[in-house]
Design an enzyme around this catalytic site. Structure first.
Site, PDB file in Angstrom:
ATOM      1  CE1 TYR A   1      -4.028   0.806   4.344  1.00 12.94           C
ATOM      2  CE2 TYR A   1      -2.961  -0.238   6.210  1.00 12.94           C
ATOM      3  CZ  TYR A   1      -3.012   0.031   4.876  1.00 12.94           C
ATOM      4  OH  TYR A   1      -2.045  -0.477   4.067  1.00 12.94           O
TER       5      TYR A   1
ATOM      6  CB  SER B   1      -0.945   0.029   1.194  1.00 13.45           C
ATOM      7  OG  SER B   1      -2.077  -0.733   0.906  1.00 13.45           O
TER       8      SER B   1
ATOM      9  CB  VAL C   1      -0.355  -5.986   3.988  1.00 23.42           C
ATOM     10  CG1 VAL C   1      -1.629  -5.419   4.562  1.00 23.42           C
ATOM     11  CG2 VAL C   1      -0.435  -6.174   2.503  1.00 23.42           C
TER      12      VAL C   1
ATOM     13  CE1 TYR D   1      -3.950  -1.009  -5.270  1.00 25.43           C
ATOM     14  CE2 TYR D   1      -4.533  -3.335  -5.375  1.00 25.43           C
ATOM     15  CZ  TYR D   1      -4.308  -2.188  -4.637  1.00 25.43           C
ATOM     16  OH  TYR D   1      -4.430  -2.221  -3.264  1.00 25.43           O
TER      17      TYR D   1
ATOM     18  CE  LYS E   1      -4.189   1.024  -1.300  1.00 22.43           C
ATOM     19  NZ  LYS E   1      -4.075  -0.128  -0.424  1.00 22.43           N
TER      20      LYS E   1
HETATM   21  N1  GLN Z   1      -1.753  -5.297  -2.335  1.00 19.83           N
HETATM   22  C1  GLN Z   1      -2.528  -5.176  -1.140  1.00 19.83           C
HETATM   23  C2  GLN Z   1      -4.005  -5.300  -1.429  1.00 19.83           C
HETATM   24  O1  GLN Z   1      -4.461  -4.740  -2.371  1.00 19.83           O
HETATM   25  C3  GLN Z   1      -2.217  -3.876  -0.511  1.00 19.83           C
HETATM   26  C4  GLN Z   1      -2.962  -3.691   0.787  1.00 19.83           C
HETATM   27  C5  GLN Z   1      -2.127  -3.096   1.864  1.00 19.83           C
HETATM   28  O2  GLN Z   1      -0.895  -2.998   1.812  1.00 19.83           O
HETATM   29  N2  GLN Z   1      -2.789  -2.725   2.922  1.00 19.83           N
HETATM   30  O3  GLN Z   1      -4.721  -5.940  -0.718  1.00 19.83           O
END
Ligand code: GLN
Length: 312
Positions: free
Chosen positions: A248, A68, A266, A196, A71
């Site tokens: 988050y 993430s 994650v 993505y 992002k």
């Molecule tokens: N690639 C992960 C997903 O889309 C990224 C989520 C994350 O890092 N929180 O679920």
């Protein structure tokens, strides 16, 4: 010299002190290949912007997928390509209070935009807004941006993790098709998802992430070359959204205890940006219940107290 030694010792002590928390955390398992990480790993790097000095301790050279944290990258590129009005027509900037892959808000808001670019739905949208002649060109633009922003030309994708996420990414597929049905997402859904998944599978170390964080903390200017990599205005927007949404549904608590713009993934990574002072990159794949690096959060709390990092 003395100052450098103090900083180095501080980081070593913080890794040692907080390593115990990795036992309480869990590796992300919904992307099966992430289970191969060493759960006890913990490390960090701090870039001091003023003199471009780098300090590190623990597992700061271990590669992990940025997940993430990507992002932030897709938001920066989407803002550059489209301008802020066009981006925020498609994705809002409000915290959700829900998990990063939550589906419920998309419908409750009655076909409105996803809440913010730091949750999966919002990032799938910003990824869809990246310009390029084809998907490979778009991926190369993402990689090239990150190679410059980490000062590491070898940044690339971890293919095993990409395949693993693509094979199991049905939750993200659901979010994307739902948004396509409400005209938020345009174009070919599978192609957007593929891009993505690839951006989430980009590999880097805590040192790479500390440099990226330093660029953002320094209003877009690389401390090692004084080159402008991101506009000041885009940096300001990105940092604001990182404060309110980057961790988050733990963003509020993080703002109270640490108080700097940050983004987690994650894969166990966190970037934290201390305006005009430090870029921080952390790696610790044992996660807490919200999906944030458990050892990483504890280190950042301590570091914030020791160095008085909070911007508030
Ligand atoms: N690639 C992960 C997903 O889309 C990224 C989520 C994350 O890092 N929180 O679920």
């Amino acid at each position: 010299m003395k100052r450098k030694k103090l900083m180095k010792n501080l980081l070593i002590n913080l890794v040692e002190k907080n390593k115990k928390y990795t036992e309480e955390g869990k590796l992300a398992s919904y992307i099966p290949a992430l289970l191969k990480a060493d759960k006890e790993a913990l490390g960090l790097c701090v870039v001091d912007i003023k003199n471009n000095e780098e300090y590190w301790a623990g597992d700061s050279d271990v590669k992990f997928t940025i997940q993430s944290i990507s992002k932030v990258v897709s938001l920066i590129i989407a803002l550059n390509d489209n301008g802020r009005e066009n981006v925020f027509k498609k994705v809002n900037v409000e915290p959700t209070g829900m998990g990063f892959n939550s589906i419920v808000n998309l419908e409750i808001r009655n076909q409105d935009r996803p809440y913010n670019p730091m949750i999966n739905a919002g990032a799938i949208v910003t990824t869809s807004l990246i310009f390029g002649e084809n998907e490979d060109h778009k991926l190369q633009r993402i990689l090239n941006f990150l190679r410059r922003a980490t000062n590491n030309p070898s940044i690339d994708i971890n293919k095993e993790i990409y395949e693993s996420e693509k094979a199991t990414g049905d939750r993200n597929r659901s979010l994307a098709y739902f948004m396509k049905s409400s005209n938020i997402l345009e174009g070919n859904v599978e192609e957007v998802l593929d891009l993505y998944f690839k951006q989430c599978s980009i590999e880097a170390t805590a040192k790479d992430m500390a440099r990226f964080a330093a660029v953002i903390a320094n209003d877009g200017i690389a401390p090692w070359s004084d080159e402008i990599l991101i506009s000041r205005e885009v940096c300001r927007i990105v940092k604001t959204i990182m404060v309110t949404c980057g961790m988050y549904d733990a963003s509020g608590e993080f703002a109270v205890h640490v108080g700097v713009p940050a983004k987690s993934g994650v894969g166990g990574g966190i970037i934290a940006t201390v305006p005009k002072r430090y870029g921080i990159g952390i790696y610790g794949p044992a996660l807490d219940s919200k999906g944030n690096s458990i050892g990483g959060i504890h280190i950042l709390k301590d570091l914030s107290e020791e160095l008085e990092l909070s911007i508030f």
